[in-house]
Design an enzyme around this catalytic site. Sequence first.
Site, short mmCIF file in Angstrom:
data_model
loop_
_atom_site.label_atom_id
_atom_site.label_comp_id
_atom_site.label_asym_id
_atom_site.label_seq_id
_atom_site.Cartn_x
_atom_site.Cartn_y
_atom_site.Cartn_z
CE1 TYR A 1 43.97 -22.69 22.03
CE2 TYR A 1 45.60 -22.80 20.28
CZ TYR A 1 45.22 -23.05 21.58
OH TYR A 1 46.09 -23.66 22.43
CG LEU A 2 42.27 -14.88 18.51
CD1 LEU A 2 41.93 -13.49 19.04
CD2 LEU A 2 41.73 -15.07 17.10
CG HIS B 1 44.00 -14.98 14.31
ND1 HIS B 1 44.52 -16.10 14.90
CD2 HIS B 1 43.08 -15.42 13.42
CE1 HIS B 1 43.94 -17.18 14.41
NE2 HIS B 1 43.06 -16.79 13.50
N GLY C 1 43.74 -13.52 6.00
CA GLY C 1 45.15 -13.88 5.85
C GLY C 1 45.42 -14.58 4.52
CB SER D 1 48.19 -22.93 11.35
OG SER D 1 47.05 -23.76 11.46
CB SER D 2 44.28 -22.45 15.28
OG SER D 2 44.06 -21.08 15.09
NE ARG D 3 42.54 -27.58 11.07
CZ ARG D 3 41.72 -26.70 10.48
NH1 ARG D 3 42.20 -25.61 9.92
NH2 ARG D 3 40.40 -26.89 10.45
#
Length: 277
Positions: A29-30, A34, A144, A182-184
């Site tokens: 889930y870049l 990333h 990161g 963030s992926s979240r």
Amino acid sequence: MLIVTRLDELRSARSLLDGKLGLVPTMGYLHEGHISLVRRAKAECDYVAVSIFVNPTQFGPNEDLAKYPRDLDRDLHLLEDAGVDLVWTPTPEVMYPSGFQTWVEVEEMTRPLEGAQRPGHFRGVTTVVTKLFNAVQPTKAYFGQKDAQQAAVIRRMTEDLNFPIEIVVCPIVREPDGLAMSSRNIYLDAHQRKAATVLYRSLSAAKEEYEKGERDAEKLRRKMKEVIASEPLAQMQYVSCADYDTLQELEKVTGKTLLSMAVFFGKTRLIDNFVLE
Ligand code: PAF
């Protein structure tokens, strides 16, 4: 770009890459954060490999493993565009074969901060990263600064276990309003998304105090808490002003220092940090 899943495929693909290899370990889930690691790896290495694996052992029983966002097709397109050479997408069976019982654990440094809130999390991270290092055998590995404690723990582990790998920690990539990528972040609704800038605002406020000469760590923690408390949708979990290397809480700021925090917006937990040099 070569995409492999099995370990034997990975090993034969790896053996063809003769030169400096940079590894960017990810859970998929870049986002731009990333890709900034991939760019740095490309600038410093002859080849770049990316692993995509949502590692079950670093999620606690009440965490979001089942609903952790996944979009492999999109990830592969992004990596292809970024010029990645090799992508490894192992399955849980490859990483945790039946009967698995060997773990890698870093001790003291994993106890405070994220470790205190997420028991077992770092044992999952250090075990999977060790397995990624062993399989891919990179020259350099890229992480990161967003996950500051993870980066510090992996640096420690690499030194303790004599991995011949250079750990490169890259700066946090932020949205224009300061929210760390963030992926979240996709879990946030529009109100929470707006409120989530409070992490950046509170870190900035503490940094401003530091720049004005404040060296009392408790006063810096208090400043961060005050700003978070001013945001009704934010539920603070912790704020910290700790030594950058040992992650122990400070009384006085004297050397390189990590300001960090975890804050809930509904069920979504966000972390962020600033480094005071
Ligand atoms: O930072 C992450 O995405 C993960 O913790 C990592 C390093 C890929 C290990 O699963």
